[in-house]
Design an enzyme around this catalytic site. Structure first.
Site, PDB file in Angstrom:
ATOM      1  N   ASP A   1      48.354  35.340  41.559  1.00  0.00           N
ATOM      2  CA  ASP A   1      48.652  35.087  40.142  1.00  0.00           C
ATOM      3  C   ASP A   1      50.011  35.678  39.777  1.00  0.00           C
ATOM      4  O   ASP A   1      50.893  35.753  40.626  1.00  0.00           O
ATOM      5  CB  ASP A   1      47.517  35.650  39.273  1.00  0.00           C
ATOM      6  CG  ASP A   1      47.473  37.170  39.304  1.00  0.00           C
ATOM      7  OD1 ASP A   1      47.951  37.779  40.284  1.00  0.00           O
ATOM      8  OD2 ASP A   1      46.968  37.769  38.326  1.00  0.00           O
TER       9      ASP A   1
ATOM     10  N   GLY B   1      50.643  42.303  41.544  1.00  0.00           N
ATOM     11  CA  GLY B   1      51.425  42.439  40.315  1.00  0.00           C
ATOM     12  C   GLY B   1      52.849  42.921  40.554  1.00  0.00           C
ATOM     13  O   GLY B   1      53.738  42.656  39.741  1.00  0.00           O
TER      14      GLY B   1
ATOM     15  N   GLY C   1      47.910  45.321  40.180  1.00  0.00           N
ATOM     16  CA  GLY C   1      47.433  45.629  38.834  1.00  0.00           C
ATOM     17  C   GLY C   1      46.281  46.614  38.918  1.00  0.00           C
ATOM     18  O   GLY C   1      45.745  46.872  39.993  1.00  0.00           O
TER      19      GLY C   1
HETATM   20  C1  QUE Z   1      43.919  43.134  47.213  1.00  0.00           C
HETATM   21  C2  QUE Z   1      44.474  43.259  45.965  1.00  0.00           C
HETATM   22  C3  QUE Z   1      44.792  44.523  45.428  1.00  0.00           C
HETATM   23  C4  QUE Z   1      44.525  45.653  46.201  1.00  0.00           C
HETATM   24  C5  QUE Z   1      43.972  45.514  47.457  1.00  0.00           C
HETATM   25  C6  QUE Z   1      43.687  44.271  47.958  1.00  0.00           C
HETATM   26  C7  QUE Z   1      45.364  44.691  44.120  1.00  0.00           C
HETATM   27  C8  QUE Z   1      45.603  46.021  43.673  1.00  0.00           C
HETATM   28  C9  QUE Z   1      45.304  47.121  44.498  1.00  0.00           C
HETATM   29  C10 QUE Z   1      45.458  48.492  44.126  1.00  0.00           C
HETATM   30  C11 QUE Z   1      45.855  49.428  45.075  1.00  0.00           C
HETATM   31  C12 QUE Z   1      45.964  50.770  44.752  1.00  0.00           C
HETATM   32  C13 QUE Z   1      45.652  51.196  43.480  1.00  0.00           C
HETATM   33  C14 QUE Z   1      45.241  50.261  42.525  1.00  0.00           C
HETATM   34  C15 QUE Z   1      45.146  48.935  42.850  1.00  0.00           C
HETATM   35  O1  QUE Z   1      44.793  46.889  45.735  1.00  0.00           O
HETATM   36  O2  QUE Z   1      45.653  43.696  43.408  1.00  0.00           O
HETATM   37  O3  QUE Z   1      44.932  50.702  41.291  1.00  0.00           O
HETATM   38  O4  QUE Z   1      45.735  52.527  43.150  1.00  0.00           O
HETATM   39  O5  QUE Z   1      46.115  46.202  42.448  1.00  0.00           O
HETATM   40  O6  QUE Z   1      43.150  44.123  49.197  1.00  0.00           O
HETATM   41  O7  QUE Z   1      44.727  42.159  45.226  1.00  0.00           O
END
Ligand code: QUE
Length: 349
Positions: free
Chosen positions: A144, A113, A64
């Site tokens: 979640d 997500g 997410g």
């Molecule tokens: C743990 C997480 C997430 C994560 C890295 C973690 C996560 C998540 C993102 C993510 C990655 C790239 C993106 C972004 C979000 O990284 O839930 O917007 O461009 O969404 O170690 O839970």
């Protein structure tokens, strides 16, 4: 730019995640667009199945938009963050209860997500590119998007293992664990999608016909270790069990669990224990929504996202830092029901 491409081909409809620069991390706009399309197709007799995939090269879905959620709680009142999770969990629930077959193509990174929109689908396709994980322990959130329900139903404590370590599974391991229903070479995906569009009622047979035998699942070799060391619903027991084992595998997993947010891990263990007893996915989403409203305003969430996505130093300072300092009273407050007018509700009842 909603970050999602909505199309139809033959008698199948398709949702393609297309927010490439952020590895298709889900936004509220993407969730709401997906919900609107799914509700329209549900009542459209010319649509017999729905496919979910992604455009571009970089993977299916990283999770997410947690950077936005962090800004929302640090700089504002958190309302935007809560609105995102409300929409995301509505989408997870709509997919879980959808009356037509949903086929998800988990080709590449499928995390957080991305797992949440994959596991509710009837057919879940893994490939040689699949990289599957629930990594929320690294950002002080919790597993979640329905994982409290789906992970609770995995055999041999695999769900607890995935939730506490954030372990990354490949496509072969996803198939072995039942997280995926089919394993196809990515080179066969275009043909699979075209044939499903032409004959959606044969989706299962088409996927079976195009399936190939995956390489051996490495995880299978550790199934006994996982069942034994992750047997308890108490984090302290799991850490003690891993610590008492001199083997290389236990040492590596002890380091993985120890690096994660202790509050996340305790929330995950309680959520999975409850989720195993829950009959209803809507009830699961309502509980997870109450929990996420508490978790995103805890300092561990802002700190975890800072460490992983903002400063990228991967050196979060958790508070509490020690498992024994996360009390049952603190967990009770995180799990408490929300006031009636703030609760999660499905997209349609
Ligand atoms: C743990 C997480 C997430 C994560 C890295 C973690 C996560 C998540 C993102 C993510 C990655 C790239 C993106 C972004 C979000 O990284 O839930 O917007 O461009 O969404 O170690 O839970």
């Amino acid at each position: 730019m909603t970050g999602i491409t909505i199309s139809r081909e033959g008698r199948a409809a398709r949702l393609s995640l297309s927010r490439g620069k952020a590895l298709n991390a889900m936004t509220r706009e993407m969730c709401e667009a997906a919900i609107a399309a799914l509700l329209e197709w549900r009542d459209d007799d010319s649509i017999a199945a729905v496919m979910i995939d992604h455009t571009g090269e970089r993977g299916f879905c990283a999770g997410g938009d947690v950077a936005m959620v962090r800004r929302s709680v640090v700089e504002e009142d958190g309302a935007e963050g809560r609105a995102f999770f409300l929409a995301e969990y509505r989408l997870n629930h709509l997919l879980f209860t959808y009356p037509k077959p949903v086929i998800t193509f988990m080709d590449g990174v499928t995390m957080g997500g991305g797992v949440g929109i994959s596991l509710p689908a009837a057919f879940r396709v893994a490939t040689e590119n699949t990289l599957f994980a629930m990594p929320e322990g690294a950002i002080g959130l919790f597993p979640d998007a329905g994982a409290g329900f789906t992970f609770a139903r995995l055999p041999n404590r695999l769900g607890q293992f995935l939730a506490l370590t954030g372990a990354r599974l490949d496509g072969a391991e996803c198939l072995w664990a039942g997280l995926a229903t089919h394993y196809l070479e990515s080179a066969a995906l275009d043909e699979a999608k075209a044939r499903i569009a032409a004959q959606p009622e044969s989706a299962e047979a088409i996927l079976t016909e195009l399936s190939t035998t995956p390489p051996p699942a490495r995880l299978a070799g550790n199934a006994d270790n996982i069942a034994r060391h992750f047997a308890s619903d108490r984090l302290e027991d799991i850490l003690a069990s891993l610590d008492a084992d001199d083997g290389k595998w236990a040492g590596k997993e002890l380091a993985a669990v120890s690096a994660k947010c202790p509050t996340t891990s305790k929330v995950a263990l309680r959520l999975l224990a409850e989720g195993a007893r829950r009959a209803d996915f809507a009830e699961e989403m309502a509980r997870e929504y109450a929990i996420v409203c508490r978790m995103i305003v805890r300092p561990d969430f802002a700190e975890g996202v800072r460490a992983v996505l903002v400063d990228k130093d991967n050196a979060p300072r958790w508070n509490p830092a020690r498992p024994e300092d996360v009390s049952e009273t603190m967990l009770d407050a995180i799990f408490a029901s929300l006031p009636e007018n703030e609760r999660w509700t499905p997209a349609v009842s």
